[in-house]
Design a protein around this motif. Structure first.
Motif, PDB file in Angstrom:
ATOM      1  N   GLN A 266       0.897  -1.257  -0.019  1.00  0.00           N
ATOM      2  CA  GLN A 266       0.175   0.043   0.028  1.00  0.00           C
ATOM      3  C   GLN A 266       0.963   1.340   0.089  1.00  0.00           C
ATOM      4  O   GLN A 266       0.623   2.112  -0.737  1.00  0.00           O
ATOM      5  CB  GLN A 266      -0.860  -0.027   1.165  1.00  0.00           C
ATOM      6  CG  GLN A 266      -1.416   0.934   1.609  1.00  0.00           C
ATOM      7  CD  GLN A 266      -2.949   1.228   0.904  1.00  0.00           C
ATOM      8  OE1 GLN A 266      -3.137   0.598  -0.249  1.00  0.00           O
ATOM      9  NE2 GLN A 266      -3.564   2.430   1.117  1.00  0.00           N
ATOM     10  N   GLU A 270       1.220   4.010  -2.832  1.00  0.00           N
ATOM     11  CA  GLU A 270       0.863   5.516  -2.572  1.00  0.00           C
ATOM     12  C   GLU A 270       2.107   6.456  -3.018  1.00  0.00           C
ATOM     13  O   GLU A 270       1.891   7.562  -3.660  1.00  0.00           O
ATOM     14  CB  GLU A 270       0.516   5.802  -0.952  1.00  0.00           C
ATOM     15  CG  GLU A 270      -0.723   5.279  -0.746  1.00  0.00           C
ATOM     16  CD  GLU A 270      -1.234   5.325   0.703  1.00  0.00           C
ATOM     17  OE1 GLU A 270      -0.117   5.502   1.657  1.00  0.00           O
ATOM     18  OE2 GLU A 270      -2.177   5.164   1.132  1.00  0.00           O
ATOM     19  N   THR A 329     -10.193   6.772  -4.007  1.00  0.00           N
ATOM     20  CA  THR A 329      -8.941   6.678  -3.148  1.00  0.00           C
ATOM     21  C   THR A 329      -8.807   7.721  -1.950  1.00  0.00           C
ATOM     22  O   THR A 329      -8.628   7.399  -1.024  1.00  0.00           O
ATOM     23  CB  THR A 329      -7.774   6.784  -4.264  1.00  0.00           C
ATOM     24  OG1 THR A 329      -7.981   5.858  -5.269  1.00  0.00           O
ATOM     25  CG2 THR A 329      -6.283   6.547  -3.234  1.00  0.00           C
ATOM     26  N   ARG A 332     -11.394   6.849   0.435  1.00  0.00           N
ATOM     27  CA  ARG A 332     -11.253   5.806   1.201  1.00  0.00           C
ATOM     28  C   ARG A 332     -10.182   5.978   2.433  1.00  0.00           C
ATOM     29  O   ARG A 332     -10.270   5.653   3.689  1.00  0.00           O
ATOM     30  CB  ARG A 332     -10.676   4.879   0.272  1.00  0.00           C
ATOM     31  CG  ARG A 332     -11.455   3.732  -0.085  1.00  0.00           C
ATOM     32  CD  ARG A 332     -11.080   2.301  -0.934  1.00  0.00           C
ATOM     33  NE  ARG A 332     -12.238   1.689  -1.267  1.00  0.00           N
ATOM     34  CZ  ARG A 332     -12.426   1.741  -2.225  1.00  0.00           C
ATOM     35  NH1 ARG A 332     -11.377   2.347  -3.507  1.00  0.00           N
ATOM     36  NH2 ARG A 332     -13.499   1.093  -2.897  1.00  0.00           N
ATOM     37  N   ASN A 333      -9.180   6.882   1.907  1.00  0.00           N
ATOM     38  CA  ASN A 333      -8.033   7.374   2.811  1.00  0.00           C
ATOM     39  C   ASN A 333      -8.631   8.165   3.835  1.00  0.00           C
ATOM     40  O   ASN A 333      -8.470   8.183   5.023  1.00  0.00           O
ATOM     41  CB  ASN A 333      -6.962   8.341   2.111  1.00  0.00           C
ATOM     42  CG  ASN A 333      -5.912   7.334   1.292  1.00  0.00           C
ATOM     43  OD1 ASN A 333      -5.854   6.371   2.101  1.00  0.00           O
ATOM     44  ND2 ASN A 333      -5.519   7.817   0.489  1.00  0.00           N
ATOM     45  N   THR A 336     -11.022   5.930   6.316  1.00  0.00           N
ATOM     46  CA  THR A 336     -10.185   5.079   7.031  1.00  0.00           C
ATOM     47  C   THR A 336      -9.521   5.725   8.134  1.00  0.00           C
ATOM     48  O   THR A 336      -9.454   5.371   9.419  1.00  0.00           O
ATOM     49  CB  THR A 336      -8.821   4.451   5.911  1.00  0.00           C
ATOM     50  OG1 THR A 336      -9.503   3.825   4.855  1.00  0.00           O
ATOM     51  CG2 THR A 336      -8.318   3.270   6.538  1.00  0.00           C
ATOM     52  N   ASN A 337      -9.011   7.005   7.909  1.00  0.00           N
ATOM     53  CA  ASN A 337      -8.398   7.819   8.974  1.00  0.00           C
ATOM     54  C   ASN A 337      -9.416   8.164   9.798  1.00  0.00           C
ATOM     55  O   ASN A 337      -9.055   8.001  11.003  1.00  0.00           O
ATOM     56  CB  ASN A 337      -7.833   9.041   8.297  1.00  0.00           C
ATOM     57  CG  ASN A 337      -6.467   8.862   7.619  1.00  0.00           C
ATOM     58  OD1 ASN A 337      -5.627   7.868   7.911  1.00  0.00           O
ATOM     59  ND2 ASN A 337      -5.872  10.187   7.175  1.00  0.00           N
ATOM     60  N   GLY A 396       0.371   2.576   9.255  1.00  0.00           N
ATOM     61  CA  GLY A 396       0.432   3.609   8.378  1.00  0.00           C
ATOM     62  C   GLY A 396       1.706   4.254   8.424  1.00  0.00           C
ATOM     63  O   GLY A 396       2.352   4.210   9.368  1.00  0.00           O
ATOM     64  N   GLY A 400      -0.949   8.957   3.293  1.00  0.00           N
ATOM     65  CA  GLY A 400      -2.433   8.702   2.788  1.00  0.00           C
ATOM     66  C   GLY A 400      -2.855  10.062   2.555  1.00  0.00           C
ATOM     67  O   GLY A 400      -3.333  10.558   1.474  1.00  0.00           O
ATOM     68  N   LEU A 401      -2.578  11.144   3.462  1.00  0.00           N
ATOM     69  CA  LEU A 401      -3.131  12.635   3.284  1.00  0.00           C
ATOM     70  C   LEU A 401      -2.133  13.300   2.235  1.00  0.00           C
ATOM     71  O   LEU A 401      -2.816  14.116   1.564  1.00  0.00           O
ATOM     72  CB  LEU A 401      -3.005  13.486   4.643  1.00  0.00           C
ATOM     73  CG  LEU A 401      -3.882  12.934   5.569  1.00  0.00           C
ATOM     74  CD1 LEU A 401      -3.939  13.818   6.722  1.00  0.00           C
ATOM     75  CD2 LEU A 401      -5.531  12.922   5.054  1.00  0.00           C
ATOM     76  N   CYS A 404      -3.609  12.104  -0.854  1.00  0.00           N
ATOM     77  CA  CYS A 404      -5.264  13.005  -1.071  1.00  0.00           C
ATOM     78  C   CYS A 404      -4.683  14.314  -1.561  1.00  0.00           C
ATOM     79  O   CYS A 404      -5.511  14.903  -2.501  1.00  0.00           O
ATOM     80  CB  CYS A 404      -5.680  13.120   0.358  1.00  0.00           C
ATOM     81  SG  CYS A 404      -6.387  11.564   0.952  1.00  0.00           S
TER      82      CYS A 404
END
Ligand code: ADP
Length: 453
Positions: A266, A270, A329, A332-333, A336-337, A396, A400-401, A404
């Motif tokens: 993952q 990313e 995506t 989802r991020n 999930t957070n 993590g 993720g952010l 985003c």
């Protein structure tokens, strides 16, 4: 407030330099002018007084005894010297503008046995005592000429200050350019270079700044290149590990290794996806799709994860022209957070959508641990994780952010966070509608019926 406003110019180096220059000019004038006045001026005054004494003695003779007004008027006409005669019985003056003794009381006087001199500014008066009375001689200045001189003086001072102002502004121009450069650099624009057009200290500072920006840029590029190469190279061993894992017995160790491998995969996805979006080849596959449907499917997907997700304030059909996969995506991020940083007993995560003529806004709100103010500006940076989430070991890598943000910005949109510790967090996404986008259909209802609040 007023004090703050008045104080603002004094916080600028530019104003301070101008004031220092003016103060230096004034002090130099005082010192040089004062010395000149005392040393040279006094000697000259001595000569002037002697001459004035001789000249007025000659005039007294000419005026006769008692002094004759007609002769005085003749003298005034020829020489411009005003004469006033003061005696107990009579008196006259050749010009109404000549001051009387009362007016001269505050002038600075120099008294000698048979003559007195009074001075004020550039004007000088000679007072002679005779048997008939006192005679006052003064060089009468034309009022209009005094004002025109004053005007010339004021205009000259204004021009000098203006010239000083423009010169200092020109000298300090590189500082303004440098401030712009520092702002651009801190906003992440590593390409920005400050124009170099000077050879003085500020020019050298500009060149040093540009050199530093170039070094930072090449260091960061090398670091990113390394990260991308390593991520890319890790893909094959990870795939091999996944294949090899299939031959391991189904137990806790295998599922642990599997989780770790999936997490690494993952992370690599990313990193590579972020890099792809930032490069010129990162094309978006834009299409018109129903955002509401996508969100409903996501709510379904996360329905078993506490504290749950619900749609609040979402139009029945909200059309968006964007890359559907990428928007999924991002969502989802964020979801999930929101779930990861909430506890099971908090209220469910809320998603809401506002369709405006120029943009679509999406909010993802949770009621979890929140993000401290000092962390908020960094959470969109790659690999940034707050202390709270590191300590909790939530898993993590802090990517993720950042992904985003890259996705939203590739759509020319924006992402922002608003959070209060121990109260919750709201992430706000804005996707602008471009003129070439298909127009969004009219909204049928702007609230989900079961979630009105
Ligand atoms: P991670 O994989 O660590 O979650 P992200 O880039 O998604 O990485 O998030 C960066 C950091 O921002 C997280 O480590 C966490 O500290 C904080 N964060 C993100 N979303 C939330 C949220 N909804 N509530 C509290 N903290 C959050």
């Amino acid at each position: 407030m007023l004090l703050k406003l008045l104080g603002r110019p004094f916080r600028s180096v530019f104003t301070k330099l101008l004031l220092v220059m003016m103060a230096v000019g004034f002090l130099l004038y005082m010192v040089i002018g004062g010395l000149y006045w005392h040393v040279v001026g006094e000697t000259r005054m001595e000569v002037y007084r002697e001459n004035a004494l001789k000249y007025t003695s000659y005039l007294l003779e000419e005026l006769g005894s008692p002094p004759d007004l007609k002769v005085a008027q003749q003298i005034t006409q020829e020489t411009g010297l005003g004469i006033r005669f003061i005696s107990q019985s009579s008196g006259w003056s050749t010009n109404a503008a000549i001051p009387n003794l009362e007016d001269l009381r505050h002038w600075s006087w120099k008294r000698e046995p048979n003559v007195q001199f009074a001075r004020k500014g550039g004007q000088m008066v000679v007072l002679r005592e005779t048997d008939d009375g006192s005679l006052l001689f003064i060089a009468v200045q034309d009022e209009a000429s005094i004002w025109s001189w004053l005007l010339v003086l004021l205009v000259s001072i204004a021009l000098i200050i203006l010239a000083a102002f423009s010169t200092i502004r020109w000298i300090l121009r590189p500082l303004r350019d440098l401030a712009r450069g520092v702002r651009a650099l801190s906003a992440g624009d590593l390409e920005h270079r400050v124009p170099e057009y000077r050879t003085d200290e500020l020019g050298r500072l500009t060149r040093a700044f540009n050199h530093m920006s170039g070094r930072i840029q090449s260091m960061l590029t090398a670091r990113e290149r390394l990260l991308l190469d390593v991520s890319h190279e890790l893909r094959s061993p990870l795939t091999r590990m996944k294949v090899a894992m299939e031959f391991l017995p189904q137990d806790a160790t295998r599922s642990m290794i599997r989780n770790d491998v999936e997490e690494m995969e993952q992370m690599i996805t990313e990193i590579l996806e972020s890099a792809r979006l930032q490069s010129q080849y990162g094309r978006l596959n834009k299409q018109s799709f129903n955002l509401t449907e996508v969100l409903q499917a996501l709510v379904q997907e996360y329905s078993t994860r506490p504290p749950g997700v619900r749609l609040a304030h979402v139009p029945e059909d909200s059309m968006l022209y964007a890359d559907r996969e990428q928007v999924q995506t991002v969502m989802r991020n964020l979801i999930t957070n929101a779930l990861k940083y909430s506890s099971e007993d908090t209220a469910p995560v809320e998603i809401s959508v506002e369709s405006h003529p120029l943009q679509t806004t999406i909010h993802v709100r949770d009621f979890g641990q929140g993000i401290a103010k000092e962390d908020q500006e960094f959470i969109f940076e790659p690999f940034y994780r707050t202390d709270a989430s590191r300590n909790k070991n939530t898993g993590g890598y802090g990517l993720g952010l950042s992904l985003c943000k890259n996705i939203v910005e590739a759509h020319d949109g924006s992402i922002a966070v608003n959070s209060i510790v121990n109260t919750g967090t709201i992430f706000t996404l804005n996707f602008p509608h471009h003129p070439e986008d298909p127009p969004p259909p009219t909204v049928k209802s702007n609230r989900m019926p079961e979630n009105m609040s």
